[in-house]
Scaffold this motif. Sequence first.
Motif, PDB file in Angstrom:
ATOM      1  N   VAL A 226       0.848  -1.182   0.000  1.00 25.04           N
ATOM      2  CA  VAL A 226       0.000   0.000   0.000  1.00 25.04           C
ATOM      3  C   VAL A 226       0.886   1.235   0.000  1.00 25.04           C
ATOM      4  O   VAL A 226       1.780   1.359   0.811  1.00 25.04           O
ATOM      5  N   MET A 227       0.631   2.122  -0.907  1.00 22.17           N
ATOM      6  CA  MET A 227       1.436   3.335  -0.962  1.00 22.17           C
ATOM      7  C   MET A 227       0.640   4.452  -0.293  1.00 22.17           C
ATOM      8  O   MET A 227      -0.123   5.158  -0.947  1.00 22.17           O
ATOM      9  N   VAL A 228       0.812   4.558   0.976  1.00 23.23           N
ATOM     10  CA  VAL A 228      -0.023   5.480   1.730  1.00 23.23           C
ATOM     11  C   VAL A 228       0.104   6.925   1.238  1.00 23.23           C
ATOM     12  O   VAL A 228      -0.894   7.605   1.014  1.00 23.23           O
ATOM     13  N   ILE A 229       1.331   7.349   1.065  1.00 27.95           N
ATOM     14  CA  ILE A 229       1.537   8.746   0.693  1.00 27.95           C
ATOM     15  C   ILE A 229       0.943   9.027  -0.684  1.00 27.95           C
ATOM     16  O   ILE A 229       0.264  10.025  -0.893  1.00 27.95           O
ATOM     17  N   GLN A 230       1.195   8.090  -1.616  1.00 32.31           N
ATOM     18  CA  GLN A 230       0.639   8.271  -2.962  1.00 32.31           C
ATOM     19  C   GLN A 230      -0.885   8.294  -2.929  1.00 32.31           C
ATOM     20  O   GLN A 230      -1.530   9.070  -3.617  1.00 32.31           O
ATOM     21  N   TYR A 231      -1.431   7.424  -2.113  1.00 34.74           N
ATOM     22  CA  TYR A 231      -2.886   7.352  -1.988  1.00 34.74           C
ATOM     23  C   TYR A 231      -3.440   8.689  -1.496  1.00 34.74           C
ATOM     24  O   TYR A 231      -4.392   9.229  -2.063  1.00 34.74           O
ATOM     25  N   ILE A 232      -2.799   9.242  -0.461  1.00 32.02           N
ATOM     26  CA  ILE A 232      -3.287  10.501   0.103  1.00 32.02           C
ATOM     27  C   ILE A 232      -3.128  11.626  -0.923  1.00 32.02           C
ATOM     28  O   ILE A 232      -4.066  12.408  -1.153  1.00 32.02           O
ATOM     29  N   GLU A 233      -1.963  11.694  -1.548  1.00 32.61           N
ATOM     30  CA  GLU A 233      -1.738  12.771  -2.519  1.00 32.61           C
ATOM     31  C   GLU A 233      -2.740  12.701  -3.665  1.00 32.61           C
ATOM     32  O   GLU A 233      -3.293  13.704  -4.098  1.00 32.61           O
ATOM     33  N   ARG A 234      -2.977  11.497  -4.114  1.00 36.40           N
ATOM     34  CA  ARG A 234      -3.924  11.309  -5.219  1.00 36.40           C
ATOM     35  C   ARG A 234      -5.337  11.764  -4.829  1.00 36.40           C
ATOM     36  O   ARG A 234      -6.016  12.455  -5.577  1.00 36.40           O
ATOM     37  N   LYS A 235      -5.728  11.390  -3.634  1.00 37.95           N
ATOM     38  CA  LYS A 235      -7.056  11.785  -3.147  1.00 37.95           C
ATOM     39  C   LYS A 235      -7.162  13.303  -3.034  1.00 37.95           C
ATOM     40  O   LYS A 235      -8.192  13.898  -3.358  1.00 37.95           O
ATOM     41  N   LEU A 236      -6.080  13.933  -2.565  1.00 31.95           N
ATOM     42  CA  LEU A 236      -6.108  15.386  -2.394  1.00 31.95           C
ATOM     43  C   LEU A 236      -6.204  16.078  -3.754  1.00 31.95           C
ATOM     44  O   LEU A 236      -6.927  17.061  -3.917  1.00 31.95           O
ATOM     45  N   ILE A 237      -5.476  15.535  -4.729  1.00 32.18           N
ATOM     46  CA  ILE A 237      -5.521  16.125  -6.077  1.00 32.18           C
ATOM     47  C   ILE A 237      -6.927  15.973  -6.659  1.00 32.18           C
ATOM     48  O   ILE A 237      -7.525  16.913  -7.151  1.00 32.18           O
ATOM     49  N   GLU A 238      -7.471  14.758  -6.531  1.00 30.70           N
ATOM     50  CA  GLU A 238      -8.840  14.507  -7.038  1.00 30.70           C
ATOM     51  C   GLU A 238      -9.823  15.503  -6.436  1.00 30.70           C
ATOM     52  O   GLU A 238     -10.687  16.043  -7.117  1.00 30.70           O
ATOM     53  N   LYS A 239      -9.660  15.746  -5.135  1.00 29.14           N
ATOM     54  CA  LYS A 239     -10.592  16.609  -4.428  1.00 29.14           C
ATOM     55  C   LYS A 239     -10.492  18.058  -4.887  1.00 29.14           C
ATOM     56  O   LYS A 239     -11.482  18.781  -4.924  1.00 29.14           O
ATOM     57  N   SER A 240      -9.271  18.466  -5.253  1.00 30.33           N
ATOM     58  CA  SER A 240      -9.078  19.880  -5.615  1.00 30.33           C
ATOM     59  C   SER A 240      -9.523  20.174  -7.050  1.00 30.33           C
ATOM     60  O   SER A 240      -9.559  21.304  -7.480  1.00 30.33           O
ATOM     61  N   LYS A 241      -9.850  19.126  -7.812  1.00 31.75           N
ATOM     62  CA  LYS A 241     -10.229  19.339  -9.220  1.00 31.75           C
ATOM     63  C   LYS A 241     -11.613  19.962  -9.344  1.00 31.75           C
ATOM     64  O   LYS A 241     -12.476  19.698  -8.526  1.00 31.75           O
TER      65      LYS A 241
END
Length: 241
Positions: A226-241
């Motif tokens: 599990v890539m925790v950091i990547q997962y969080i960053e990806r979620k944050l990017i998705e949210k900011s779109k």
Amino acid sequence: MADVVTQRAHYSPPWADVSIIGIAGSSGSGKSTLSHAIVSKLNLPWVVILSMDSFYKSLDEESSRKAFRNEYDFDSPDAIDFDVLVDRLRELKAGKRAEIPIYSFAKHAREKETTSIYSPHVLILEGIFALYDPRVLELLDMKIFCEADADTCLSRRILRDVEERGRDIKGCIKQWFAYVKPNFEAYVEPQRKVADIIVPRGVENRVAIGKTSLSSHTFQLTYGKVMVIQYIERKLIEKSK
Ligand code: C5P
Ligand code: MG
């Protein structure tokens, strides 16, 4: 002038849209350590950890005496003041400042003072019941379950409770088998089902908290890697779109 007014109307400070990450898992599974690893690896200016320890209920005299004999159940969801927790999370979600209780494990009681948290970019809510209450789940943007073997959890807990929480070894073991272990099975472990990702071996898992660059193809939320950091960053990017 009209432009300024329009701009103001559209101005949304980052703290008005806090993302909340819930991290649940057994006592001693490494939730706090994982939370600190996330803070240090996320490339964001304002990431705050909120421990659910702050929301243990106050005890009456009889319960307090039981607690000092390691005969009080702190591992039932009833021990946590979810109403106050939900109120504070809602305040932070609304971009407001929240007053957080300070808890003393040595005294089994809340301190008189509170501490203030200002709504951050990312709030990490960590605790054995971070993924338990439906009202909390509704406020979470990401849900993580931190896993570790029971013997690892118990040994970590004994060392920590003796060094930092004013406990003795016998009491720790008594409390573990009377309350911590059975309630883990009854209430804590079932939270795995609502987690988006499960981190095996907690913070010892270098792959999970690493920041290796992987293509989206390899970004899989698998049980093993599990890539925790990547997962969080990806979620944050998705949210900011
Ligand atoms: O940091 P950790 O997740 O281990 O904290 C939760 C644990 O704290 C619970 O398993 C509970 O048994 C313990 N606790 C305690 N004494 C208190 C409050 C909580 O031992 N007064
Ligand atoms: Mg902890």
